[in-house]
Design a protein around this motif. Structure first.
Motif, PDB file in Angstrom:
ATOM      1  N   GLU A 121      42.665  32.461  16.090  1.00 58.46           N
ATOM      2  CA  GLU A 121      41.413  32.552  15.350  1.00 58.46           C
ATOM      3  C   GLU A 121      40.581  33.769  15.739  1.00 58.46           C
ATOM      4  N   ASP A 122      40.492  34.048  17.047  1.00 56.28           N
ATOM      5  CA  ASP A 122      39.530  35.047  17.528  1.00 56.28           C
ATOM      6  C   ASP A 122      40.125  36.144  18.391  1.00 56.28           C
ATOM      7  N   GLY A 123      41.406  36.051  18.740  1.00 60.67           N
ATOM      8  CA  GLY A 123      42.003  37.048  19.615  1.00 60.67           C
ATOM      9  C   GLY A 123      41.691  36.844  21.079  1.00 60.67           C
ATOM     10  N   PHE A 124      40.971  35.772  21.411  1.00 58.36           N
ATOM     11  CA  PHE A 124      40.597  35.480  22.797  1.00 58.36           C
ATOM     12  C   PHE A 124      40.358  33.984  22.936  1.00 58.36           C
ATOM     13  N   GLY A 125      40.603  33.455  24.136  1.00 53.23           N
ATOM     14  CA  GLY A 125      40.298  32.054  24.363  1.00 53.23           C
ATOM     15  C   GLY A 125      40.426  31.668  25.820  1.00 53.23           C
ATOM     16  N   THR A 126      39.706  30.631  26.209  1.00 57.19           N
ATOM     17  CA  THR A 126      39.857  30.000  27.516  1.00 57.19           C
ATOM     18  C   THR A 126      40.050  28.510  27.293  1.00 57.19           C
ATOM     19  N   SER A 127      40.772  27.883  28.208  1.00 61.46           N
ATOM     20  CA  SER A 127      41.060  26.451  28.061  1.00 61.46           C
ATOM     21  C   SER A 127      41.136  25.817  29.446  1.00 61.46           C
ATOM     22  N   VAL A 128      40.616  24.601  29.556  1.00 61.22           N
ATOM     23  CA  VAL A 128      40.671  23.847  30.814  1.00 61.22           C
ATOM     24  C   VAL A 128      41.201  22.457  30.497  1.00 61.22           C
ATOM     25  N   VAL A 129      42.293  22.077  31.150  1.00 61.64           N
ATOM     26  CA  VAL A 129      42.886  20.754  30.945  1.00 61.64           C
ATOM     27  C   VAL A 129      43.214  20.149  32.313  1.00 61.64           C
ATOM     28  N   GLY A 130      42.799  18.897  32.527  1.00 61.88           N
ATOM     29  CA  GLY A 130      43.137  18.195  33.763  1.00 61.88           C
ATOM     30  C   GLY A 130      42.102  18.357  34.847  1.00 61.88           C
ATOM     31  N   GLU A 131      42.407  17.745  36.005  1.00 61.23           N
ATOM     32  CA  GLU A 131      41.511  17.752  37.147  1.00 61.23           C
ATOM     33  C   GLU A 131      42.206  18.336  38.366  1.00 61.23           C
ATOM     34  N   ALA A 132      41.407  18.890  39.274  1.00 55.41           N
ATOM     35  CA  ALA A 132      41.943  19.465  40.503  1.00 55.41           C
ATOM     36  C   ALA A 132      42.686  18.387  41.298  1.00 55.41           C
ATOM     37  N   PRO A 133      43.750  18.756  42.011  1.00 55.12           N
ATOM     38  CA  PRO A 133      44.261  20.120  42.211  1.00 55.12           C
ATOM     39  C   PRO A 133      45.339  20.525  41.196  1.00 55.12           C
ATOM     40  N   ASN A 134      45.540  19.717  40.161  1.00 57.10           N
ATOM     41  CA  ASN A 134      46.595  20.014  39.181  1.00 57.10           C
ATOM     42  C   ASN A 134      46.035  20.442  37.827  1.00 57.10           C
ATOM     43  N   ALA A 135      44.772  20.825  37.811  1.00 59.64           N
ATOM     44  CA  ALA A 135      44.169  21.305  36.570  1.00 59.64           C
ATOM     45  C   ALA A 135      44.809  22.620  36.147  1.00 59.64           C
ATOM     46  N   VAL A 136      44.723  22.911  34.861  1.00 53.60           N
ATOM     47  CA  VAL A 136      45.192  24.195  34.340  1.00 53.60           C
ATOM     48  C   VAL A 136      44.030  24.890  33.650  1.00 53.60           C
ATOM     49  N   PHE A 137      43.617  26.009  34.225  1.00 52.56           N
ATOM     50  CA  PHE A 137      42.628  26.896  33.616  1.00 52.56           C
ATOM     51  C   PHE A 137      43.407  28.048  32.990  1.00 52.56           C
ATOM     52  N   GLY A 138      43.309  28.206  31.684  1.00 51.22           N
ATOM     53  CA  GLY A 138      44.072  29.241  30.996  1.00 51.22           C
ATOM     54  C   GLY A 138      43.175  30.234  30.281  1.00 51.22           C
ATOM     55  N   LEU A 139      43.615  31.491  30.241  1.00 52.82           N
ATOM     56  CA  LEU A 139      42.883  32.537  29.527  1.00 52.82           C
ATOM     57  C   LEU A 139      43.879  33.452  28.842  1.00 52.82           C
ATOM     58  N   ALA A 140      43.581  33.851  27.617  1.00 49.47           N
ATOM     59  CA  ALA A 140      44.412  34.821  26.905  1.00 49.47           C
ATOM     60  C   ALA A 140      43.512  35.764  26.124  1.00 49.47           C
ATOM     61  N   GLN A 141      43.897  37.021  26.059  1.00 49.56           N
ATOM     62  CA  GLN A 141      43.102  38.053  25.391  1.00 49.56           C
ATOM     63  C   GLN A 141      44.034  39.041  24.714  1.00 49.56           C
TER      64      GLN A 141
END
Length: 497
Positions: free
Chosen positions: A64-84
């Motif tokens: 949609e925008d060419g950029f995004g961040t995403s957070v799924v789950g809880e520490a210590p197995n959470a996944v913080f993702g970023l794409a640009q």
């Protein structure tokens, strides 16, 4: 065949022959840097469960925008993702570049994180929030050129000026800029891109660090600096998308447009003229036969599987997002209802690179020649519209990943059902490997490529990466393909039992 259909065939022929590649944009999927963390996740199963939806969220946002961040789950197995994606990429090139991220970044699994830089986009995941980082302990540099400038003194002066210029312009232009600078008869070009998650101050700090680092690539004629929050590159050749950035003069823009239209129009008109004389039809068939083997061209020419594009567009309500069943590296799948009431799954493929042609023809060629209770059935295809489409039977239970990565749905799969699914997949693979007349290696078996019918019987789908091999071969060497993290079905079974 109407004029649109003829032009499409001409386009496919020219693309397959490599004649129009220079007229198209470039998703710039050359890998500039790739690094995985050295620590493994506390729970590889939980990491897998969080990683898949995180990447799916990023895919939607990037498309949609060419950029995004995403957070799924809880520490210590959470996944913080970023794409640009870099700002000069078109929307479709951005999607293609991000598909490479989704293909390669999972190779870091089960590490807690990893990052990958392409020359057109960036992707990263961690088990902590890194979205505001400009610089961290991982500073990558890629002085890829083994060629040094023949005028080192002049080159250094031009390089210093263009790096300063592109850094300042990026700070003023929402973190992105391209620039060129000439000294005497020598020109150096540069691009800078900060991730959109950074504030202006952090972006500035990242660009300063990159500017300092990238100078160490001198006197090489090409260099890259890769930081946590930004990317910078210089070269003695223009490497960005000329049609998208704003630095071209009006005269040069007009020149490129005119040249593109003139060359493209000439090729299309020449192709239509050849078609009318009957020569292009022969050349098209011969080209496909040379590239893909004798079976493919005849399979398409004599197939009764043709659907009209407009019919499938209407069946999916113009590919409405509410009908979307899933998305892969090469396209999206939608539910459709044909005029006779049949429910079907329509795979909508991206058309932009030679890889697409390989994937489309490979899938049609292979799946149309195999029949087994645990393989999806190809109902047809369409190549006469804006996109090319594949049509399959529709399975209401969708794919296996909807069950094993959803706590509520997972309860439906008791031990017996799981064993039945595993056995069915094994029988389908055994047929492909040993019993089918054309022996096939699928190369991308994962939960999202196992569909389940109304009785939860498995059906293997997505043959785009598959490869056939001769009957007398006992081994087949191929490049790495598929997704590592999707083999956790058995691990997940073990964890639950």
């Amino acid at each position: 065949m109407g004029i649109v259909g003829r032009m499409r065939v001409v386009f496919l022929f020219l693309m397959a022959s490599g004649f129009v590649s220079n007229l198209m944009a470039d998703p710039r999927t050359t890998k500039a840097g790739f690094q995985c963390n050295s620590t493994e996740a506390v729970s590889s199963v939980l990491l897998a469960q969080n990683f898949v939806p995180a990447m799916a969220n990023l895919s939607t946002l990037v498309n949609e925008d060419g950029f995004g961040t995403s957070v799924v789950g809880e520490a210590p197995n959470a996944v913080f993702g970023l794409a640009q994606c870099f700002k000069d990429l078109s929307s479709i090139d951005c999607q293609l570049c991000f598909s490479e991220i989704r293909s390669i970044l999972p190779k870091c699994y089960p590490d807690t994180g990893g990052r990958i830089f392409f020359d057109g986009c960036f992707g990263r995941y961690e088990n902590f929030s890194f979205f505001d980082q400009g610089v961290d302990s991982v500073q990558l540099k890629n002085c890829s050129s083994s060629k040094n400038s023949s005028q080192p003194g002049i080159f250094k002066e031009a390089l210093e000026r263009v790096i300063e210029s592109v850094s300042l312009e990026a700070q003023k232009n929402q973190g992105f800029a391209v620039a060129s600078h000439s000294v005497s008869n020598l020109t150096v070009h540069a691009l800078a891109q900060c991730w959109e998650s950074l504030d202006k101050k952090t972006c500035n700090s990242c660009l300063q660090a990159s500017a300092s680092s990238i100078m160490s690539c001198y006197p090489g004629v090409d260099g890259r600096s890769l930081n946590a929050g930004c990317y910078m590159r210089y070269s003695n050749e223009v490497f960005w998308n000329l049609s998208r950035h704003t630095g071209l003069s009006a005269g040069r823009k007009a020149l490129y447009i005119i040249l593109g239209l003139a060359v493209g129009g000439f090729l299309i008109l020449a192709g239509i003229g050849l078609w009318k004389k009957g020569h292009l039809r022969q050349s098209f068939g011969k080209s496909l036969k040379d590239i893909y083997g004798s079976g493919l061209s005849s399979a398409l020419a004599h197939s009764q599987l043709n659907f009209r594009y407009q019919e499938l567009r209407q069946a999916t309500n113009n590919f409405d997002s509410s009908n979307k069943l899933g998305q892969g590296s090469y396209g999206s799948v939608y539910k459709g209802i044909l005029l006779d009431g049949r429910e079907v799954a329509v795979k909508r493929l991206f058309l932009n690179t030679r890889q697409w042609i390989d994937q489309f023809f490979n899938e049609v060629h292979l799946i149309n020649q195999v029949r087994h209770k645990n393989l999806v059935k190809l109902l047809g295809y369409s190549v006469d519209g804006q996109e090319s489409l594949l049509v399959y039977d529709y399975y209401p239970n969708k794919s296996l990943d909807h069950f094993i990565f959803d706590e509520n749905q997972a309860q439906i799969l008791d031990w017996k059902k799981r064993i039945d699914i595993i056995q069915g997949v094994a029988e389908g693979l055994s047929y492909l490997h040993e019993e089918s007349e054309i022996r096939i290696i699928h190369r991308d078996i994962k939960a999202s490529n196992i569909l389940l019918d109304d009785k939860l019987k498995p059906k293997i789908t997505d043959f785009g990466l598959a490869r056939s091999f001769a009957e007398d071969q006992t081994h087949l060497s191929t490049g790495i393909a598929g997704t590592l993290i999707c083999f956790n079905f058995l691990s997940e079974v073990h964890a639950r039992e």
